[in-house]
Design a protein around this motif. Structure first.
Motif, short mmCIF file in Angstrom:
data_model
loop_
_atom_site.label_atom_id
_atom_site.label_comp_id
_atom_site.label_asym_id
_atom_site.label_seq_id
_atom_site.Cartn_x
_atom_site.Cartn_y
_atom_site.Cartn_z
N ARG A 236 24.34 -27.92 -27.80
CA ARG A 236 25.13 -29.14 -27.58
C ARG A 236 24.97 -29.66 -26.15
N CYS A 237 24.82 -28.75 -25.20
CA CYS A 237 24.65 -29.14 -23.79
C CYS A 237 23.35 -28.51 -23.29
N PRO A 238 22.20 -29.11 -23.61
CA PRO A 238 20.90 -28.41 -23.48
C PRO A 238 20.22 -28.53 -22.12
N HIS A 252 20.03 -19.33 -35.65
CA HIS A 252 21.27 -18.55 -35.81
C HIS A 252 22.37 -19.40 -36.44
N LEU A 253 22.48 -20.66 -36.03
CA LEU A 253 23.49 -21.53 -36.63
C LEU A 253 23.18 -21.81 -38.10
N GLU A 254 21.91 -21.93 -38.44
CA GLU A 254 21.54 -22.14 -39.83
C GLU A 254 21.93 -20.94 -40.68
N GLU A 255 21.77 -19.75 -40.13
CA GLU A 255 22.09 -18.52 -40.87
C GLU A 255 23.59 -18.27 -40.95
N ASP A 257 26.02 -21.00 -40.87
CA ASP A 257 26.56 -22.36 -40.84
C ASP A 257 28.00 -22.45 -41.32
N GLY A 258 28.39 -21.61 -42.27
CA GLY A 258 29.76 -21.64 -42.76
C GLY A 258 30.75 -21.25 -41.68
N GLN A 259 30.45 -20.17 -40.96
CA GLN A 259 31.34 -19.73 -39.87
C GLN A 259 31.36 -20.74 -38.73
N ALA A 260 30.19 -21.33 -38.45
CA ALA A 260 30.12 -22.32 -37.39
C ALA A 260 30.95 -23.55 -37.72
N LEU A 261 30.89 -24.00 -38.98
CA LEU A 261 31.72 -25.14 -39.39
C LEU A 261 33.20 -24.80 -39.31
N ARG A 262 33.57 -23.60 -39.68
CA ARG A 262 34.98 -23.18 -39.57
C ARG A 262 35.44 -23.23 -38.13
N PHE A 263 34.61 -22.72 -37.21
CA PHE A 263 34.95 -22.74 -35.79
C PHE A 263 35.19 -24.17 -35.30
N LEU A 264 34.33 -25.10 -35.67
CA LEU A 264 34.45 -26.48 -35.20
C LEU A 264 35.62 -27.19 -35.85
N LEU A 265 35.87 -26.90 -37.12
CA LEU A 265 37.01 -27.52 -37.78
C LEU A 265 38.32 -27.01 -37.19
N GLU A 266 38.41 -25.72 -36.95
CA GLU A 266 39.63 -25.18 -36.36
C GLU A 266 39.81 -25.64 -34.92
N SER A 267 38.70 -26.00 -34.25
CA SER A 267 38.76 -26.56 -32.90
C SER A 267 39.02 -28.06 -32.92
N LEU A 276 26.53 -30.34 -35.72
CA LEU A 276 26.10 -29.15 -36.45
C LEU A 276 25.41 -29.52 -37.77
N LEU A 277 25.90 -30.55 -38.43
CA LEU A 277 25.28 -30.97 -39.69
C LEU A 277 23.84 -31.40 -39.46
N ARG A 278 23.55 -31.99 -38.31
CA ARG A 278 22.18 -32.38 -38.00
C ARG A 278 21.32 -31.17 -37.65
#
Length: 324
Positions: A236-238, A252-255, A257-267, A276-278
């Motif tokens: 995100r900040c490259p 790693h995010l592709e593998e 992705d469910g946990q990553a989406l949960r983290f962003l939704l809860e944030s 992340l979808l991109r």
């Protein structure tokens, strides 16, 4: 006591010097406060030993009261949560923030050339740092902080040109454990964060060296959510992110992705969900589960983004029926 206006409320004891102002004592009634960059036409260049230590008696010296609106009744640095240091600051004395128990976030410029001993003693919640580079290269402040604090650190680095990097330094624990039969102590390190807290070359932080630690980090025991945050923030900040390192973080995010989406939704990070979808392009089932979570969290902005992605990638036409 001289009274002046400012952006925060402070009770100060200062010493005037030829080069600038040294703050010997500073106490605030604000939970979020910024120390002044200038006093009496001179830059604030130093914090003395125990300058912001909570519950400390004020020393003798020139007293200054800085007001911002109506000050609170309780002047107690033990309740200070966020602190911004002035860009002019060059020295921080020993135990400068002693017993600031609630301090969580520190913002400062990287021009500080000297940090004293145990500056953050008993700052048990301090884990977020916002650092602005004073020049083109990284200074030594981050090396001091990473060595002083073994807990997980969330660090944002800003350049003079407006670019940003956000990095996570994972936690580690150092323990001396008594080996009774042999009558000595064994030194052990637990946690995956030790190499990250030591990835400095001549006390300078280099993002490429940080990224090179990633493959080995995944091979040792680590907190899964920490790894997700590390990968997400670097993408995100490259700043200074190579394509090879980006590919590893993206994988790693592709593998996960469910946990990553949960983290962003809860944030409650709508822009992060779209990002992340991109990057990861989750499967239909993962998107559906994320939509359910967004509804559960009453997060309509993110739900709209998820539904749009679901419709774009997995369009579902209305089932047709025929009566004969």
């Amino acid at each position: 006591m001289e009274t002046i206006s400012g952006v925060s409320n402070w009770q100060l004891v200062v010493r005037r010097e030829a080069a600038g102002i040294t703050i010997l004592y500073a106490r605030t009634c604000d939970e979020r406060a910024s120390l002044p960059e200038e006093l009496f036409g001179l830059p604030v260049i130093a914090l003395g030993p125990r300058a912001l230590a909570a519950n400390r008696t004020a020393p003798a010296g020139e007293e200054v009261l800085i007001t911002c609106g109506r000050p609170g009744e309780e002047w107690d640095n033990a309740k200070l949560r966020e602190l911004t240091l002035p860009p002019s600051l060059r020295r921080v004395g020993d135990y400068a923030f002693l017993n600031c128990f609630q301090l969580r976030t520190l913002r400062f410029h990287d021009g500080i050339a000297f940090w004293g001993g145990s500056c953050f003693m008993n700052c048990r919640l301090l884990d977020t740092f916002d650092l602005t580079r004073a020049g083109e290269s990284q200074g030594e402040s981050l090396a001091y902080i990473a060595d002083e604090l073994s807990r997980e650190l969330d660090v944002t680095i800003r350049t003079a040109g407006g670019e940003t990097a956000r990095v996570i330094f994972p936690e580690y624990i150092e323990l001396y454990e008594e080996n009774v039969p042999n009558h000595h102590f064994d030194y052990n390190i637990y946690g995956a964060g030790y190499p990250y807290h030591r990835c400095f070359q001549e006390k300078r932080f280099h993002l490429t060296a940080y990224d090179l630690l990633w493959p080995q980090f995944l091979k040792v025991e680590h907190q899964p959510m920490t790894a997700i945050r590390m990968a997400y923030y670097r993408l995100r900040c490259p700043l200074d992110l190579t394509e090879g390192a980006a590919a590893q973080y993206r994988r790693h995010l592709e593998e996960n992705d469910g946990q990553a989406l949960r983290f962003l939704l809860e944030s409650r990070d709508t822009a992060g969900v779209a990002f992340l979808l991109r990057q990861a392009e989750p499967e239909k089932e993962t998107l559906s589960a994320a939509c359910d979570l967004a509804r559960e969290l009453h997060f309509p902005e993110a739900l709209a983004v998820l539904l749009e992605e679901q419709h774009k990638r997995f369009p579902a036409g209305r089932a047709k029926t025929f009566d004969l």
